[in-house]
Design an enzyme around this catalytic site. Structure first.
Site, mmCIF file in Angstrom:
data_model
loop_
_atom_site.group_PDB
_atom_site.id
_atom_site.type_symbol
_atom_site.label_atom_id
_atom_site.label_comp_id
_atom_site.label_asym_id
_atom_site.label_seq_id
_atom_site.Cartn_x
_atom_site.Cartn_y
_atom_site.Cartn_z
ATOM 1 N N ARG A 3 1.020 -1.192 -0.250
ATOM 2 C CA ARG A 3 -0.099 -0.176 -0.188
ATOM 3 C C ARG A 3 0.827 1.091 -0.076
ATOM 4 N NH1 ARG A 3 -4.375 -0.703 2.923
ATOM 5 N NH2 ARG A 3 -6.213 0.919 2.434
ATOM 6 N N ASP A 47 -6.154 5.120 5.377
ATOM 7 C CA ASP A 47 -5.032 4.852 4.782
ATOM 8 C C ASP A 47 -3.911 5.582 4.072
ATOM 9 O OD1 ASP A 47 -5.557 3.831 1.517
ATOM 10 O OD2 ASP A 47 -6.938 4.738 3.008
ATOM 11 N N GLU A 48 -2.750 5.261 3.911
ATOM 12 C CA GLU A 48 -1.606 6.136 3.206
ATOM 13 C C GLU A 48 -1.943 7.652 3.400
ATOM 14 O OE1 GLU A 48 -1.138 3.079 -0.634
ATOM 15 O OE2 GLU A 48 -2.432 4.686 -0.709
ATOM 16 N N VAL A 49 -1.877 8.116 4.541
ATOM 17 C CA VAL A 49 -1.799 9.551 4.960
ATOM 18 C C VAL A 49 -0.292 10.097 4.664
ATOM 19 C CG1 VAL A 49 -2.658 11.159 6.727
ATOM 20 C CG2 VAL A 49 -3.181 8.957 6.763
#
Length: 651
Positions: free
Chosen positions: A106, A310-312
């Site tokens: 991710r 997610d994926e901050v």
């Protein structure tokens, strides 16, 4: 005013990796799909649902900008999964930098992705600072089997009587990613019975800009957003079929659809980037609460609500975060957990019967002590995602054990059936996704049964709001069917293969090549399936175009007409065309066929576009055509134009 436009987005040199053109082998040996009906509802299955797809593209620029904000290859082998997004290394600065583990796909990809791949991936930017942040009575096994038998027109009494294997995933949610190419509501209504028949028990609906937000959030809705009535009817149909519905609203990272607008731009973590929300601003949390409340208005009797997170990327890089991190005891991890806790607490307090779900990638690198002390494990259920074909089973088991020690009572898994093998992938390689799901079954069999809540099969439409389209949903339905059946039956076997073939009307399911249709549309074969509704022909047309439109005009000519390739390369090369030189004999044989070929291709493309209009909105069709068809068609058009000029010069 919102608009639909094609644009090229390149936030940084490292963000996107140029894709290698996909060359699809062989244009023949295709599979003919047989139309099937579900007697109880009169719905069409098989080819009717497999009626849209994408062909490999030659370039990676462009996308459908749904909301009009102010800012606007070769298939990878199973063991080499391409990353969704290459994240630039975080600029050096004060504060602790959290680097996503290398096994997290991710971190290089877009939202729930796969276990992010390669070690060549640059470290994910520092995850920094902070501020504080059933419906339906489910059908029993017999009813589900009966539904499948009706869908495929089969009598499978043994299936109705056979209990689900203990290793099968009890909750199997199909993720519908609306941000790239949301199908028309009527098409989705047609698809739902098939999803149920294939083994889905629920839906994970990621609306993004396709939800009908009201003032003051109306700017978040794209021109093609669903209406309130359309979604009400769709959710009602899902309930009738016994499909659990779990809405997904991003509340931290992947907020481009909101933060690209001028009225929300001041809520960004980093002023330049519209991806992450500033966790220090109360107005930012008010925006999240308003989105959640609006979505909750439409959904009743929910058991779960996915809040994303997610994926901050670039968390802690904003000015307020940098100042906050300088205070003793503050860390990027605490900042992240603070915002997650604030959002989850709001859901839990406002909707007591609903449990929040979060993507787990931002939690993986946080220490057990920090996680346990945050209070987050008592509020949410983590959804562990990994889309790799060679998923690390042992590593996942250890991660789950860690989460349990921290206080998480249940976990979800997230696999993929499409949208996880290339940012501009257009045809789905079923084998890769099957292997990924089989690995998750191994993980499930290695942990206590009461720990796993279920699995979501993700189907990403874009890696993020600004990237190009991945495979369109209909072309990935064979992959989804295979994965669902494997999960439901606890593994893949010849019997599972036969079930999928019967259900979808396929004569021979291929796992390691791209699925296509017998007699696929091409200038040689011409239109097919007369009298069939146009939208049922989309996959048929795409299947014929995919193997050839993606190549040069030379291959188009040699494959689908009597024009030998050597005519083009030997007697009408760029040198000849520039100087308008052509041998009269070659001209005599070449020119009529070239004109005829162009005319036939134009007809096929027009038929395809007309069929796609029954399933997709105009902006989606324009983008797909612009990316996949027009480049090669324009090359062929140029050959014909140059021929005309050369002939005139000769005369």
């Amino acid at each position: 005013m919102q608009r639909c436009q094609l644009l090229t987005h390149s936030p940084s040199p490292n963000t996107f990796k140029p894709a290698v053109p996909i060359v699809v082998p062989g244009a023949r040996h295709l599979h003919e799909l047989v139309e099937q009906r579900l007697p109880a509802s009169g719905q069409h299955f098989g080819d009717s649902i497999l009626s849209a797809a994408g062909a490999p593209r030659q370039e990676t620029a462009g996308q459908c900008d749904h909301s009009g904000g102010d800012e606007a290859h070769s298939p990878q082998p199973p063991t080499a999964l391409p990353l969704r997004v290459r994240v630039p290394q975080c600029a050096a600065g004060s504060g602790t930098t959290i680097t996503q583990p290398s096994h997290s796909h991710r971190t290089a990809i877009r939202r729930p992705s796969f276990t992010r791949c390669p070690s060549s991936l640059p470290p994910v930017p520092a995850l920094l600072p902070p501020p504080p942040p059933h419906r339906r009575g489910r059908h029993d096994g017999a009813m589900r089997s009966t539904c499948r038998a009706q869908a495929a027109g089969l009598e499978r009494r043994e299936e109705r009587e056979r209990p689900e294997p203990s290793s099968a995933m009890r909750q199997r949610l199909v993720h519908l990613d609306m941000k790239g190419a949301p199908p028309r509501a009527a098409y989705l209504a047609e698809v739902l019975p098939l999803l149920r028949a294939m083994g889905a028990t629920g839906l994970l609906l990621e609306y993004e800009d396709a939800f009908p937000y009201a003032a003051p959030l109306e700017a978040l809705s794209a021109p093609h957003a669903y209406s309130w009535t359309e979604l009400t009817e769709l959710l009602g149909r899902a309930a009738e079929l016994g499909l659990e519905v779990v809405p997904l609203v991003q509340s931290f990272g992947h907020m481009e659809f909101a933060l690209k607008h001028e009225q929300f731009a001041h809520l960004r973590e980093v002023k330049m980037f519209p991806n992450a929300l500033n966790p220090h601003k109360e107005e930012a949390r008010a925006l999240v609460r308003a989105m959640i409340d609006r979505v909750m208005e439409l959904h009743r009797d929910l058991r779960w609500f996915h809040i994303g997170c997610d994926e901050v990327y670039y968390l802690g890089e904003g000015e307020e975060s940098k100042q906050w991190l300088q205070q003793e005891g503050n860390t990027p991890e605490k900042l992240c957990l603070s915002h997650i806790k604030a959002v989850a607490s709001y859901v839990a307090s406002s909707y007591p019967t609903v449990t929040p779900i979060v993507w787990d990638d931002m939690l993986r690198g946080i220490s057990e002590e920090t996680l346990a002390e945050s209070g987050v494990p008592q509020l949410v259920q983590p959804m562990i995602w990994d889309y790799a074909a060679d998923l690390d089973v042992e590593g996942k088991v250890l991660l789950i054990e860690k989460y349990r020690r921290c206080g998480f009572s249940k976990v979800w898994f997230a696999s993929a059936f499409k949208g996880a093998t290339g940012v501009n992938q257009s045809l789905t390689l079923i084998g890769h996704h099957l292997k990924n799901n089989l690995q998750w079954l191994k993980v499930a069999s290695s942990i206590p049964a009461d720990v796993l809540q279920g699995i979501a099969l993700t189907g990403w439409q874009r890696y993020d709001h600004f990237s190009v389209l991945c495979e369109l949903f209909p072309v990935a339905i064979p992959s989804l069917a295979v994965c669902l059946q494997a999960l439901e039956n606890g593994g893949y076997s010849e019997r599972v293969k036969e079930n999928v073939e019967k259900l979808l009307g396929m004569s021979n399911l291929e796992l390691d090549t791209f699925m296509r249709s017998v007699g696929a549309a091409s200038p040689r074969n011409g239109p097919q399936m007369k009298g069939t509704p146009s939208h049922l022909n989309i996959r048929h047309y795409i299947s014929g175009i995919a193997p050839c439109i993606l190549t040069s005009q030379q291959n188009l000519i040699s494959e689908f007409s009597s024009i030998p390739e050597l005519y083009v390369t030997g007697w009408f090369s760029p040198y000849h065309r520039k100087r308008k030189i052509i041998h009269p004999i070659i001209m005599h044989h070449f020119q009529p066929d070239a004109v005829s070929l162009l005319s036939k291709w134009n007809t096929v493309v027009q038929d395809l576009q007309a069929a796609m209009e029954q399933v997709f909105h105009k902006c989606t069709i324009e983008e797909w055509m612009e990316e996949n068809v027009h480049p090669s068609l324009e090359k062929l058009q140029q050959v014909v134009d140059d021929l005309d000029k050369a002939i005139k010069a000769q005369n």
